[in-house]
Design a protein around this motif. Structure first.
Motif, PDB file in Angstrom:
ATOM      1  N   MET A 360      45.049  58.259  -6.092  1.00 43.27           N
ATOM      2  CA  MET A 360      45.668  58.256  -7.423  1.00 43.27           C
ATOM      3  C   MET A 360      47.200  58.312  -7.360  1.00 43.27           C
ATOM      4  O   MET A 360      47.856  58.512  -8.374  1.00 43.27           O
ATOM      5  CB  MET A 360      45.155  59.455  -8.238  1.00 43.27           C
ATOM      6  CG  MET A 360      43.640  59.565  -8.326  1.00 43.27           C
ATOM      7  SD  MET A 360      42.842  58.146  -9.110  1.00 43.27           S
ATOM      8  CE  MET A 360      43.170  58.498 -10.833  1.00 43.27           C
ATOM      9  N   GLY A 361      47.774  58.180  -6.152  1.00 47.37           N
ATOM     10  CA  GLY A 361      49.235  58.228  -6.023  1.00 47.37           C
ATOM     11  C   GLY A 361      49.663  59.335  -5.077  1.00 47.37           C
ATOM     12  O   GLY A 361      48.832  60.099  -4.570  1.00 47.37           O
ATOM     13  N   ASN A 362      50.976  59.431  -4.839  1.00 44.75           N
ATOM     14  CA  ASN A 362      51.500  60.476  -3.951  1.00 44.75           C
ATOM     15  C   ASN A 362      51.520  61.828  -4.659  1.00 44.75           C
ATOM     16  O   ASN A 362      51.632  61.896  -5.879  1.00 44.75           O
ATOM     17  CB  ASN A 362      52.920  60.126  -3.494  1.00 44.75           C
ATOM     18  CG  ASN A 362      52.923  58.984  -2.482  1.00 44.75           C
ATOM     19  OD1 ASN A 362      51.950  58.784  -1.777  1.00 44.75           O
ATOM     20  ND2 ASN A 362      54.010  58.239  -2.437  1.00 44.75           N
ATOM     21  N   SER A 363      51.450  62.903  -3.876  1.00 47.85           N
ATOM     22  CA  SER A 363      51.519  64.237  -4.487  1.00 47.85           C
ATOM     23  C   SER A 363      52.961  64.762  -4.553  1.00 47.85           C
ATOM     24  O   SER A 363      53.212  65.792  -5.158  1.00 47.85           O
ATOM     25  CB  SER A 363      50.612  65.223  -3.743  1.00 47.85           C
ATOM     26  OG  SER A 363      50.939  65.297  -2.381  1.00 47.85           O
ATOM     27  N   PHE A 364      53.892  64.066  -3.918  1.00 47.89           N
ATOM     28  CA  PHE A 364      55.338  64.330  -4.042  1.00 47.89           C
ATOM     29  C   PHE A 364      56.051  63.152  -3.383  1.00 47.89           C
ATOM     30  O   PHE A 364      55.415  62.345  -2.704  1.00 47.89           O
ATOM     31  CB  PHE A 364      55.749  65.664  -3.399  1.00 47.89           C
ATOM     32  CG  PHE A 364      55.367  65.815  -1.942  1.00 47.89           C
ATOM     33  CD1 PHE A 364      56.277  65.567  -0.925  1.00 47.89           C
ATOM     34  CD2 PHE A 364      54.076  66.209  -1.586  1.00 47.89           C
ATOM     35  CE1 PHE A 364      55.916  65.695   0.412  1.00 47.89           C
ATOM     36  CE2 PHE A 364      53.709  66.341  -0.256  1.00 47.89           C
ATOM     37  CZ  PHE A 364      54.633  66.081   0.742  1.00 47.89           C
ATOM     38  N   ASP A 365      57.354  63.034  -3.604  1.00 49.55           N
ATOM     39  CA  ASP A 365      58.104  61.949  -2.965  1.00 49.55           C
ATOM     40  C   ASP A 365      58.104  62.175  -1.456  1.00 49.55           C
ATOM     41  O   ASP A 365      58.459  63.267  -0.999  1.00 49.55           O
ATOM     42  CB  ASP A 365      59.552  61.906  -3.474  1.00 49.55           C
ATOM     43  CG  ASP A 365      59.625  61.418  -4.910  1.00 49.55           C
ATOM     44  OD1 ASP A 365      58.726  60.667  -5.324  1.00 49.55           O
ATOM     45  OD2 ASP A 365      60.575  61.794  -5.625  1.00 49.55           O
ATOM     46  N   PRO A 366      57.722  61.154  -0.679  1.00 51.45           N
ATOM     47  CA  PRO A 366      57.608  61.362   0.772  1.00 51.45           C
ATOM     48  C   PRO A 366      58.926  61.793   1.413  1.00 51.45           C
ATOM     49  O   PRO A 366      59.998  61.333   1.015  1.00 51.45           O
ATOM     50  CB  PRO A 366      57.158  59.993   1.303  1.00 51.45           C
ATOM     51  CG  PRO A 366      57.319  59.028   0.195  1.00 51.45           C
ATOM     52  CD  PRO A 366      57.378  59.790  -1.081  1.00 51.45           C
ATOM     53  N   ILE A 367      58.816  62.718   2.364  1.00 50.75           N
ATOM     54  CA  ILE A 367      59.979  63.161   3.139  1.00 50.75           C
ATOM     55  C   ILE A 367      59.802  62.577   4.538  1.00 50.75           C
ATOM     56  O   ILE A 367      59.074  63.113   5.366  1.00 50.75           O
ATOM     57  CB  ILE A 367      60.036  64.710   3.191  1.00 50.75           C
ATOM     58  CG1 ILE A 367      60.215  65.295   1.780  1.00 50.75           C
ATOM     59  CG2 ILE A 367      61.153  65.187   4.123  1.00 50.75           C
ATOM     60  CD1 ILE A 367      59.996  66.797   1.685  1.00 50.75           C
ATOM     61  N   ILE A 368      60.417  61.422   4.765  1.00 55.98           N
ATOM     62  CA  ILE A 368      60.372  60.792   6.088  1.00 55.98           C
ATOM     63  C   ILE A 368      61.788  60.893   6.623  1.00 55.98           C
ATOM     64  O   ILE A 368      62.694  60.229   6.123  1.00 55.98           O
ATOM     65  CB  ILE A 368      59.944  59.300   6.007  1.00 55.98           C
ATOM     66  CG1 ILE A 368      58.626  59.152   5.230  1.00 55.98           C
ATOM     67  CG2 ILE A 368      59.878  58.676   7.398  1.00 55.98           C
ATOM     68  CD1 ILE A 368      57.370  59.329   6.003  1.00 55.98           C
ATOM     69  N   SER A 369      61.995  61.768   7.606  1.00 55.63           N
ATOM     70  CA  SER A 369      63.371  62.024   8.042  1.00 55.63           C
ATOM     71  C   SER A 369      63.478  61.884   9.557  1.00 55.63           C
ATOM     72  O   SER A 369      62.746  62.535  10.301  1.00 55.63           O
ATOM     73  CB  SER A 369      63.830  63.406   7.569  1.00 55.63           C
ATOM     74  OG  SER A 369      62.808  64.362   7.691  1.00 55.63           O
ATOM     75  N   TYR A 370      64.402  61.027   9.968  1.00 58.53           N
ATOM     76  CA  TYR A 370      64.564  60.728  11.395  1.00 58.53           C
ATOM     77  C   TYR A 370      65.783  61.452  11.962  1.00 58.53           C
ATOM     78  O   TYR A 370      66.841  61.521  11.325  1.00 58.53           O
ATOM     79  CB  TYR A 370      64.714  59.219  11.596  1.00 58.53           C
ATOM     80  CG  TYR A 370      64.965  58.841  13.041  1.00 58.53           C
ATOM     81  CD1 TYR A 370      63.990  59.072  14.018  1.00 58.53           C
ATOM     82  CD2 TYR A 370      66.180  58.295  13.442  1.00 58.53           C
ATOM     83  CE1 TYR A 370      64.221  58.769  15.351  1.00 58.53           C
ATOM     84  CE2 TYR A 370      66.418  57.976  14.770  1.00 58.53           C
ATOM     85  CZ  TYR A 370      65.443  58.225  15.722  1.00 58.53           C
ATOM     86  OH  TYR A 370      65.678  57.928  17.044  1.00 58.53           O
ATOM     87  N   GLY A 371      65.617  61.986  13.179  1.00 55.29           N
ATOM     88  CA  GLY A 371      66.747  62.584  13.903  1.00 55.29           C
ATOM     89  C   GLY A 371      67.395  63.708  13.114  1.00 55.29           C
ATOM     90  O   GLY A 371      66.711  64.596  12.600  1.00 55.29           O
ATOM     91  N   PRO A 372      68.741  63.677  12.975  1.00 58.37           N
ATOM     92  CA  PRO A 372      69.467  64.763  12.307  1.00 58.37           C
ATOM     93  C   PRO A 372      69.014  64.992  10.858  1.00 58.37           C
ATOM     94  O   PRO A 372      69.109  66.098  10.347  1.00 58.37           O
ATOM     95  CB  PRO A 372      70.933  64.317  12.343  1.00 58.37           C
ATOM     96  CG  PRO A 372      71.008  63.320  13.451  1.00 58.37           C
ATOM     97  CD  PRO A 372      69.666  62.661  13.531  1.00 58.37           C
TER      98      PRO A 372
END
Length: 599
Positions: A360-372
């Motif tokens: 039904m959709g995401n449960s929050f805005d995705p946190i995709i964080s690389y490196g620093p």
């Protein structure tokens, strides 16, 4: 954006002058104290240009300030550049809170203004008490930002759906009967409920009026034999209206709640929670009405999932585990070979989730964080900050989905290429904490504060730590953050997450470790609380992992782990392989077999 902000501030200041206000407070909230808000309510973003999910603005004739917390310092600095708005870093040494600032800045005879619908009754009272001592008055009837925001988005009116009892395990009639009994026990004539997740939970409906949170903009009043739901009737399909009507629910216009409150009969008792109900509504009640200010009686029943909901959640987490496992495989196979960035990786994972039935959709805005970027523990990539993912270091992915079978929230720190021994050391320490907390066995009556040390212990032994809670409650196809259960090492009263653990509560287990400017590590599983054995000492409790996604063994140093910790990880990985492998392609399955091997 920042070049239009000074113009907007000028327009607001001239309106403030006209209305006799010396300072104007602009919080992030909607009219329901929601954690996340729809576009109509983003006044603080409109007035400052800052887009983070938490923050408060104050505008005076000679200054404008924005207060936000450590998750957003870097983002706020970038977004406020050139806006004439000063950043106040909440929680930093010598930085006053919003209230401290207002007490100091406002003088005798001056006036603070705000839209009382966006400030809780509890906070408004605190402000009135503190400022009143200095002869400062409060005006809370005017939405000044609304007057200058000419192209303001309309209030959301997304279609409402009914959630079948096969998903909830408890009918609307049953829930209302139980809550009515609780209200009666408190000696109240009416129960006023304004927190959106409580309302949709009680009525077994879901909507889409707040991004990622399937809620319906509404206020609810429970009377002895009827429920009044103040909402936009247009959002309700006829069959949902009919079903609600059969259970004694009458729909009235959204804004009529204030009129209802002002007409409550003399000497009646109204049960509500002033920390959640907005100040305009509380002010609307006649003085002869007694307000019983207590925690919502829906809070605990909502947090204790029914056996049907728990079983459904297991299904949701297998679907979600398939999507996230495929995502990790894709990352590792393709990094350095095809272009990928934080945003494009997030979109790839969204597509994998969308392939799952009942998504039904995401449960929050995705946190995709690389490196620093991963060192900022709630970083969320924007087109301005997006970076390529390269074949070295860590990628942190904290994401979640909404399914008819429940809500998921999972974090994995994934090895993209060569990493240092130091990174392995802390990755393993954090993983030990995750596993040790999940394996806790404890007497009934324990709270998160009793158990948090299990997660922090491996880091504390090294003189290290992380600056966020260890875990939060999670809703059922509802808000990803939900009270009153949680894990943290000290009581934070306003968080309201220190309840006794009950069977059926779902809580995240997510310790982390962050080195500013270098890397971040977090491992997160959702746990469901269960009964263990009962002995002469009483009832014992334990947890079960709901999340089914491998941890990256490439960063694990088995030497750091004792025999029990290795056994816990191996047992978890065997479970992941058994539950997830049937849904994978042959190549993915072979990879997962190696990724979940015993160490």
């Amino acid at each position: 954006m920042s070049n239009v902000i000074p113009e907007r501030l000028t327009a607001l200041r001239s309106l403030m002058k006209e209305k006799g206000m010396d300072a104007y407070l602009i919080p992030t909230d909607d009219f329901h104290a929601s954690e996340y808000v729809g576009d109509h309510f983003k006044c603080r973003k409109y007035m400052t240009g800052f887009t983070g999910s938490a923050g408060t603005a104050v505008v005076m004739q000679d200054m404008a300030g924005l207060w936000t917390d450590g998750r957003y310092f870097i983002q706020a600095e970038q977004q406020l550049a050139g806006s004439t708005v000063t950043l106040f870093k909440s929680g930093e040494p010598d930085v006053p809170t919003v209230h401290e600032f207002l007490v100091k800045a406002l003088k005798q005879g001056q006036c603070l203004g705000f839209d009382g619908r966006t400030v809780s009754a509890k906070e408004a009272q605190e402000l009135a008490d503190k400022l009143g001592k200095n002869g400062v008055t409060i005006s809370c009837r005017e939405d000044l930002v609304g007057e200058i925001w000419t192209d303001r988005p309309a209030l959301s009116c997304e279609p409402v759906m009914e959630l079948d009892v096969k998903w909830t395990g408890k009918s609307r009639e049953e829930k209302c009967r139980e809550i009515r009994a609780a209200v009666k026990e408190k000696g109240a004539d009416y129960f006023v409920l304004t927190s959106l997740d409580d309302i949709v939970w009680l009525l077994n409906i879901r909507g889409g009026d707040v991004p990622c949170n399937p809620v319906v903009l509404s206020y609810l009043v429970m009377e002895e034999d009827e429920i009044l739901l103040f909402a936009n009737e247009k959002a309700f399909p006829q069959e949902v209206k009919d079903a609600l009507a059969r259970d004694g629910v009458r729909i009235l216009p959204y804004n009529d709640i204030y009129e209802w409150a002002s007409a409550v009969e003399e000497d009646r008792k109204v049960l509500l929670c002033k920390a959640k109900v907005n100040s305009r509504l509380v002010e609307s009640f006649p003085e002869s009405v007694t307000l019983l200010d207590q925690e919502n009686v829906t809070l605990l029943p909502k947090a204790i999932k029914t056996p049907v909901e728990v079983e459904n959640e297991r299904v949701a987490h297998i679907k979600d585990g398939v999507a996230v496992t495929k995502f990790i495989y894709w990352l590792k196979k393709n990094v350095g070979k095809i272009p990928m960035t934080e945003i494009s990786a997030g979109e790839y994972l969204d597509n994998l989730r969308a392939q799952q039935e009942n998504f039904m959709g995401n449960s929050f805005d995705p946190i995709i964080s690389y490196g620093p970027h991963a060192a900022m523990n709630h970083y969320s990539a924007t087109p301005e900050t997006d970076v390529p993912i390269e074949a070295e270091g860590f990628l942190l992915a904290d994401t979640g989905g909404q399914y008819l079978e429940g809500t998921t929230d999972v974090t994995r720190t994934i090895v993209m290429g060569p990493i240092s021994d130091e990174q392995k050391k802390y990755f393993t320490a954090v993983l030990r904490g995750t596993m040790n907390l999940a394996a806790a066995k404890f007497r009934y009556g324990c709270r998160g504060i009793n158990l948090d040390y299990l997660a922090r212990g491996p880091l504390w032994e090294m003189g290290q730590d992380f600056n966020h809670g260890t875990g939060h409650g999670v809703g059922y196809f509802l808000n990803v953050h939900e009270g009153p259960n949680g894990f943290r090492w000290k009581i934070v009263p306003e968080r309201n997450d220190s309840a006794v653990f009950e069977e059926g509560m779902i809580t995240s287990d997510e310790p982390g470790y962050y080195v500013e400017g270098e890397y971040g590590i977090r491992h997160e599983n959702l746990l469901v609380c269960k009964k263990a054995e009962k002995t002469s000492f009483g009832q014992f409790m334990c947890f079960e992992h709901l999340t089914m996604v491998p941890f990256d063994l490439e960063a694990v140093d088995p030497e750091q782990m004792n025999r029990d910790e290795r056994a816990l990880l191996n047992a978890y990985h065997a479970d992941v392989y058994e539950k997830i492998s049937p849904y994978l392609e042959e190549e993915e399955r072979e990879w997962l077999k190696e990724a979940t091997r015993a160490i």
